[in-house]
Design a protein around this motif. Sequence first.
Motif, PDB file in Angstrom:
ATOM      1  N   LEU A   1      -2.629  -5.607   7.463  1.00 30.69           N
ATOM      2  CA  LEU A   1      -2.637  -6.925   6.893  1.00 30.69           C
ATOM      3  C   LEU A   1      -3.242  -7.132   5.543  1.00 30.69           C
ATOM      4  N   ALA A   2      -4.528  -6.679   5.250  1.00 31.25           N
ATOM      5  CA  ALA A   2      -5.177  -6.671   4.032  1.00 31.25           C
ATOM      6  C   ALA A   2      -4.731  -5.868   3.095  1.00 31.25           C
ATOM      7  N   ALA A   3      -4.209  -4.351   3.258  1.00 30.73           N
ATOM      8  CA  ALA A   3      -3.681  -3.536   2.184  1.00 30.73           C
ATOM      9  C   ALA A   3      -3.043  -3.974   1.160  1.00 30.73           C
ATOM     10  N   PRO A   4      -1.699  -4.622   1.396  1.00 32.67           N
ATOM     11  CA  PRO A   4      -0.860  -5.196   0.686  1.00 32.67           C
ATOM     12  C   PRO A   4      -1.385  -6.164  -0.305  1.00 32.67           C
ATOM     13  N   HIS A   5      -2.314  -7.102   0.395  1.00 29.46           N
ATOM     14  CA  HIS A   5      -2.961  -8.199  -0.310  1.00 29.46           C
ATOM     15  C   HIS A   5      -3.879  -7.564  -1.195  1.00 29.46           C
ATOM     16  N   LEU A   6      -4.568  -6.292  -1.101  1.00 20.71           N
ATOM     17  CA  LEU A   6      -5.433  -5.903  -2.097  1.00 20.71           C
ATOM     18  C   LEU A   6      -4.704  -5.244  -3.057  1.00 20.71           C
ATOM     19  N   VAL A   7      -3.581  -4.907  -2.957  1.00 19.14           N
ATOM     20  CA  VAL A   7      -2.522  -4.297  -4.079  1.00 19.14           C
ATOM     21  C   VAL A   7      -1.965  -5.487  -5.012  1.00 19.14           C
ATOM     22  N   ARG A   8      -1.531  -6.522  -4.487  1.00 17.67           N
ATOM     23  CA  ARG A   8      -0.706  -7.434  -5.160  1.00 17.67           C
ATOM     24  C   ARG A   8      -1.473  -8.079  -6.323  1.00 17.67           C
ATOM     25  N   PRO A   9      -2.564  -8.294  -6.339  1.00 21.97           N
ATOM     26  CA  PRO A   9      -3.395  -9.147  -7.487  1.00 21.97           C
ATOM     27  C   PRO A   9      -3.530  -7.713  -8.389  1.00 21.97           C
ATOM     28  N   LEU A  10      -3.523  -6.733  -8.302  1.00 23.02           N
ATOM     29  CA  LEU A  10      -3.727  -5.580  -9.223  1.00 23.02           C
ATOM     30  C   LEU A  10      -2.558  -5.148  -9.845  1.00 23.02           C
ATOM     31  N   VAL A  11      -1.240  -5.237  -9.330  1.00 20.64           N
ATOM     32  CA  VAL A  11       0.013  -4.897 -10.126  1.00 20.64           C
ATOM     33  C   VAL A  11       0.847  -5.795  -9.590  1.00 20.64           C
ATOM     34  N   ARG A  12       2.197  -5.753 -10.514  1.00 19.69           N
ATOM     35  CA  ARG A  12       3.424  -6.649 -10.271  1.00 19.69           C
ATOM     36  C   ARG A  12       4.310  -5.652 -10.691  1.00 19.69           C
ATOM     37  N   SER A  13       5.037  -5.531  -9.323  1.00 28.59           N
ATOM     38  CA  SER A  13       6.091  -4.366  -9.502  1.00 28.59           C
ATOM     39  C   SER A  13       6.943  -4.638  -8.286  1.00 28.59           C
ATOM     40  N   THR A  14       7.749  -4.012  -8.021  1.00 30.53           N
ATOM     41  CA  THR A  14       9.072  -4.193  -7.177  1.00 30.53           C
ATOM     42  C   THR A  14       8.385  -3.558  -6.065  1.00 30.53           C
ATOM     43  N   HIS A  15       9.169  -3.555  -4.700  1.00 34.08           N
ATOM     44  CA  HIS A  15       8.707  -3.198  -3.372  1.00 34.08           C
ATOM     45  C   HIS A  15       8.565  -1.575  -3.479  1.00 34.08           C
ATOM     46  N   ALA A  16       9.331  -1.039  -3.984  1.00 33.16           N
ATOM     47  CA  ALA A  16       8.994   0.631  -4.125  1.00 33.16           C
ATOM     48  C   ALA A  16       7.645   1.006  -4.415  1.00 33.16           C
ATOM     49  N   ALA A  17       7.106   0.424  -5.562  1.00 32.19           N
ATOM     50  CA  ALA A  17       5.717   0.799  -5.902  1.00 32.19           C
ATOM     51  C   ALA A  17       4.681   0.082  -4.855  1.00 32.19           C
ATOM     52  N   LEU A  18       5.159  -1.097  -4.378  1.00 28.68           N
ATOM     53  CA  LEU A  18       4.230  -1.761  -3.507  1.00 28.68           C
ATOM     54  C   LEU A  18       4.176  -1.143  -2.275  1.00 28.68           C
ATOM     55  N   LEU A  19       5.048  -0.412  -1.807  1.00 25.71           N
ATOM     56  CA  LEU A  19       4.924   0.297  -0.607  1.00 25.71           C
ATOM     57  C   LEU A  19       4.007   1.521  -0.651  1.00 25.71           C
ATOM     58  N   ILE A  20       4.177   2.189  -1.721  1.00 24.09           N
ATOM     59  CA  ILE A  20       3.488   3.628  -1.937  1.00 24.09           C
ATOM     60  C   ILE A  20       1.919   3.177  -2.058  1.00 24.09           C
ATOM     61  N   LEU A  21       1.477   2.057  -2.812  1.00 18.70           N
ATOM     62  CA  LEU A  21       0.288   1.788  -3.015  1.00 18.70           C
ATOM     63  C   LEU A  21      -0.373   0.936  -1.800  1.00 18.70           C
ATOM     64  N   SER A  22       0.268   0.470  -1.210  1.00 16.10           N
ATOM     65  CA  SER A  22       0.008  -0.307   0.030  1.00 16.10           C
ATOM     66  C   SER A  22      -0.698   0.837   1.009  1.00 16.10           C
TER      67      SER A  22
END
Length: 348
Positions: free
Chosen positions: A278-299
Amino acid sequence: MPRRKVGQAPAREGRVTRRRPWLLGALLLVASCALLALGAAIGSTGIDSLRAVRQDPVAWQIVWDIRLPRTAGAWVCGALLGLAGAVAQGLFRNPLAEPYLLGSASGASLGTALALLVAGQSPAAAMAGDWLIQLGVTGAAFVGAVIAVLLTLALARGAQHTLRLLLGGVIVGVVLGAAKDLVTLAAPRILEAMQGFTLGSTAFLGWQAVALMAAVLLGCLIVSLLLAPVLDGLALGEATATSLGLALPTLRAALVAVLALCTATAVAHAGLIAFVGLAAPHLVRPLVRSTHAALLILSAGMGGLLLMASDLLARGLFAPLELPVGVLTALLGGGYLLWLMHRRGARR
């Protein structure tokens, strides 16, 4: 002063936006490598010198066979949960979605309870004794999680309607959780082992478990990246996604399969780890604005880093005593989400 051209500022902003995901990924990689080295040095007596440990064959075997696979396994397990959390939040279009929504946690708990009951072993023997028993418990947890997801899909009549999936997951979770309680009441000797599974632990991870989880992570990550445009389309609404020519029923079922496989693999090997997905995607979203492709890797990277850091804290805070890692992830992840909610509420 020279005037700026009309398209100059947006182009520069676009370049910075494209670089930020790669920068965050590099930072996550460096931090993960640093924590991996620290995990190899943390033992029951505190932090040891790796240079001195290499001179002692027994101490080096402890580092190689126990500390390193445990630390690396914590990262891979956290990465699985982080990836599952990002997929769940994109699939259900809900920032509060987490990997256990489809009943996989209750199914894994029931499978573990049944395996311990059939084995007829004490908790210590079941979790740290014969490797066949440990393999059977892990396999039963995985099968239980998969069966729970299949029951949810059957109850929801497929993956076409997200609301039905959510309701089906809640119902399956409650029913299988009650069945697990009945099993533990019938066999009180497995209560201690079940408590360890519920609180989560990375203490019994070996290199074989790390290799298996890494293979599942790699496969699920590839599939989820191929399906990332589906998540981008769903973020705009189902009507818009359908107008883009996406076959939503089939693609949504594939995303559910990725979510189930990631969650079942992580839970089967480390128990119920709270709040990482639950927390991992929320930690990533404020730091980057990107499509889900980068969000999945960074999460996935953020989830691995979060669980690895929690595991090191669990081992080192009160050494030689060890805290359940699931308790620390709940405190860290839950505390961050509470702070985030308070911060957003203050802005409004």
